[in-house]
Scaffold this motif. Sequence first.
Motif, PDB file in Angstrom:
ATOM      1  N   SER A 238     -20.376 -19.470 -24.028  1.00 36.09           N
ATOM      2  CA  SER A 238     -19.474 -18.327 -24.100  1.00 36.09           C
ATOM      3  C   SER A 238     -19.202 -17.752 -22.719  1.00 36.09           C
ATOM      4  CB  SER A 238     -20.067 -17.258 -25.019  1.00 36.09           C
ATOM      5  OG  SER A 238     -19.238 -16.115 -25.061  1.00 36.09           O
ATOM      6  N   ALA A 239     -20.231 -17.661 -21.892  1.00 31.84           N
ATOM      7  CA  ALA A 239     -20.093 -17.054 -20.566  1.00 31.84           C
ATOM      8  C   ALA A 239     -19.032 -17.752 -19.720  1.00 31.84           C
ATOM      9  CB  ALA A 239     -21.441 -17.085 -19.845  1.00 31.84           C
ATOM     10  N   ALA A 240     -19.008 -19.075 -19.763  1.00 37.21           N
ATOM     11  CA  ALA A 240     -18.032 -19.807 -18.963  1.00 37.21           C
ATOM     12  C   ALA A 240     -16.609 -19.563 -19.458  1.00 37.21           C
ATOM     13  CB  ALA A 240     -18.358 -21.304 -18.984  1.00 37.21           C
ATOM     14  N   PHE A 241     -16.440 -19.455 -20.786  1.00 34.59           N
ATOM     15  CA  PHE A 241     -15.110 -19.141 -21.315  1.00 34.59           C
ATOM     16  C   PHE A 241     -14.719 -17.702 -20.998  1.00 34.59           C
ATOM     17  CE2 PHE A 241     -15.672 -22.881 -24.158  1.00 34.59           C
ATOM     18  CZ  PHE A 241     -14.447 -23.489 -23.945  1.00 34.59           C
ATOM     19  N   VAL A 242     -15.684 -16.777 -21.038  1.00 36.61           N
ATOM     20  CA  VAL A 242     -15.407 -15.396 -20.640  1.00 36.61           C
ATOM     21  C   VAL A 242     -14.917 -15.361 -19.192  1.00 36.61           C
ATOM     22  CG1 VAL A 242     -16.473 -13.162 -20.118  1.00 36.61           C
ATOM     23  CG2 VAL A 242     -16.965 -14.285 -22.298  1.00 36.61           C
ATOM     24  N   ALA A 243     -15.597 -16.082 -18.317  1.00 34.02           N
ATOM     25  CA  ALA A 243     -15.182 -16.145 -16.915  1.00 34.02           C
ATOM     26  C   ALA A 243     -13.783 -16.736 -16.785  1.00 34.02           C
ATOM     27  CB  ALA A 243     -16.184 -16.977 -16.111  1.00 34.02           C
ATOM     28  N   MET A 244     -13.487 -17.747 -17.604  1.00 35.01           N
ATOM     29  CA  MET A 244     -12.160 -18.347 -17.566  1.00 35.01           C
ATOM     30  C   MET A 244     -11.092 -17.353 -17.993  1.00 35.01           C
ATOM     31  SD  MET A 244     -10.868 -21.903 -19.273  1.00 35.01           S
ATOM     32  CE  MET A 244     -10.218 -21.146 -20.738  1.00 35.01           C
ATOM     33  N   GLY A 245     -11.389 -16.555 -19.044  1.00 36.08           N
ATOM     34  CA  GLY A 245     -10.451 -15.524 -19.457  1.00 36.08           C
ATOM     35  C   GLY A 245     -10.217 -14.489 -18.379  1.00 36.08           C
ATOM     36  N   MET A 246     -11.283 -14.110 -17.679  1.00 37.78           N
ATOM     37  CA  MET A 246     -11.141 -13.176 -16.562  1.00 37.78           C
ATOM     38  C   MET A 246     -10.247 -13.763 -15.472  1.00 37.78           C
ATOM     39  SD  MET A 246     -15.000 -11.775 -15.952  1.00 37.78           S
ATOM     40  CE  MET A 246     -15.749 -10.535 -17.006  1.00 37.78           C
ATOM     41  N   ALA A 247     -10.478 -15.019 -15.138  1.00 37.23           N
ATOM     42  CA  ALA A 247      -9.695 -15.665 -14.084  1.00 37.23           C
ATOM     43  C   ALA A 247      -8.224 -15.763 -14.472  1.00 37.23           C
ATOM     44  CB  ALA A 247     -10.267 -17.047 -13.778  1.00 37.23           C
ATOM     45  N   LYS A 248      -7.941 -16.019 -15.744  1.00 39.01           N
ATOM     46  CA  LYS A 248      -6.548 -16.065 -16.201  1.00 39.01           C
ATOM     47  C   LYS A 248      -5.902 -14.697 -16.088  1.00 39.01           C
ATOM     48  CE  LYS A 248      -5.254 -18.423 -19.771  1.00 39.01           C
ATOM     49  NZ  LYS A 248      -4.327 -19.375 -19.112  1.00 39.01           N
ATOM     50  N   SER A 249      -6.671 -13.662 -16.401  1.00 38.85           N
ATOM     51  CA  SER A 249      -6.131 -12.305 -16.327  1.00 38.85           C
ATOM     52  C   SER A 249      -5.902 -11.869 -14.883  1.00 38.85           C
ATOM     53  CB  SER A 249      -7.085 -11.336 -17.032  1.00 38.85           C
ATOM     54  OG  SER A 249      -6.591 -10.022 -17.005  1.00 38.85           O
ATOM     55  N   GLU A 250      -6.884 -12.139 -14.022  1.00 35.62           N
ATOM     56  CA  GLU A 250      -6.829 -11.697 -12.623  1.00 35.62           C
ATOM     57  C   GLU A 250      -6.016 -12.636 -11.736  1.00 35.62           C
ATOM     58  OE1 GLU A 250      -9.662  -8.860 -11.155  1.00 35.62           O
ATOM     59  OE2 GLU A 250      -8.029  -8.464 -12.558  1.00 35.62           O
TER      60      GLU A 250
END
Length: 556
Positions: free
Chosen positions: A56-68
């Motif tokens: 989950s953590a890696a996908f959370v980071a990916m979502g953050m990167a897509k947003s930022e």
Amino acid sequence: MKKYSSKRSIQILAHLLQQYGIADIVISPGSRNAPLAIHFSEVDRFNCYSIVDERSAAFVAMGMAKSEKKPVAVTCTSGSAVVNYYPAVTEAFYQNVPLLILTADRPTDFVDIFDGQTIRQKDVFHQHSYGDFQLLEDSKENAEDINFDIIKKAIELCFEKQGPVHINIPLEEPLYELVSELPTFPTVEKTIKRKEYEIPSNLIAEWHTSQRIMLLVGTRDYSPELENQLTQLVKNHSVVVLSEANSNLHHEKFFKHIDRYIFNFTEEDYKAYAPDLLITVGQNVVSKKVKQFLRSARPKQHWHLDEVWQPDTYFSLTEKIEVKPEVFFSKLLKFINLEPRPYFNLWDVLRDKKDAKHEQFLNTIDFSDFYFFNKASQTIPENYNIHFSNSSGIRYAQLFDFGKRKIYCNRGTSGIDGSTSTAMGFAIKNENPTLLITGDLSFFYDINGLWNQYIPPFVRIMIFNNGEGNIFKIIPGPGNANPNTLDEFIATKHRKNAESLAKHFGFSYIRVEDELTLDRVLENFFKPDAQPKILEVNTHGKNSADVLKSYFEFMK
């Protein structure tokens, strides 16, 4: 008093992350990566997030990167924790989402001697990363200078390729020696490569000699510059622009619902509507039918525009144009004539016919997944970012108009894992509210996506729960299996709901089982609340697959 890690490699890593403006770090707990967690959490310029489950953590980071739209770092302990990153790494690789993967490791001499949580971490992601690097232990000769150069190269590669890059960090014990002051490191001279592009004259000639020009836009983030450029191309009916919901393009002359128009194409239609010049932009296309169409059509010329990926998806690629589409079209528009072409009118007549039939069908449907998607498309507030889960969720989305709302989906590998975690990561870093529309299996598969203390109260989740992987009742093939086999092992029928999970993770929860209740609760669902909310739309036993099949039959 601040307490930093005494590990020189970690001090250098933190310094360089700051130099390049990487501020967000997702940390999963562990002992071997404790020096990284301690150090990063003490540095004021870092935003640290604790997510327990590494997948989950890696996908959370990916979502953050897509947003930022910039790199996010993710770090974990050694061993099996590392390979739990792999699903998100592959997704980020094919989507070109910049993840900097920082894996703590045992010293190199400990590999393959049966020491706890020690696996072959070096190059573990090499098939799906843009760079794999391993630091030296602090005790090794010239480690400081070498590690400085390695980390700098890795970070710049992450920016340049806009994709996952892995740094493996062997750490010797003791792990918990701390210092209250940090050494001074030199300012970095950044050497990230910038591409220059001039359009070749032969492409200008091909444009002017082509009578049937089609642009197909796949998955990509919203770009006002690209939208404006493509609007100029369609203004005089010069080209046909096919796009999907997750292409994030908005103009009345774009053809936004591909499967509405071509789902029932015959071999004769393939020939009648085929382009002679195909220009593809963006990444994965959801519509399987458009792939069949263009593979059969075999256009004479196919240009693909992307800085990194040049796939021959339609078996006709003639030009690999390795540049941002916005740069390419800014050059192209200076040299081409935008004359009307009858090809646009051919498609426009088809669109008018199919759109009218679509509206007719909407008047016939009862409560089902199809009904839910139609109602949702009309109700979601305009300021919401919408994340769709994979399988039937993103396929239904292609049939409806979601206006100018920004739409996202993990179409890199098109797996169901990580849809919830990605959406939650995106929501954490975005000022606008986020809505996740997900099927039941995608939701239950990523339950730990809700194990996240940073989820804002304006997050909304809609689950359309048809009690199975309904996609396997929609696509051709699985229906040939014995019904018991199909239900248990492929569609995986179930009677689960999300009520207890919602309560457990601190979400408000509403369940609806008919159209009247759905119509009544939707407006209130989006009103502000102290908690995030889940709306579960129960369509068990409503034969949603048959409704969708009847839709495409009606569209003939």
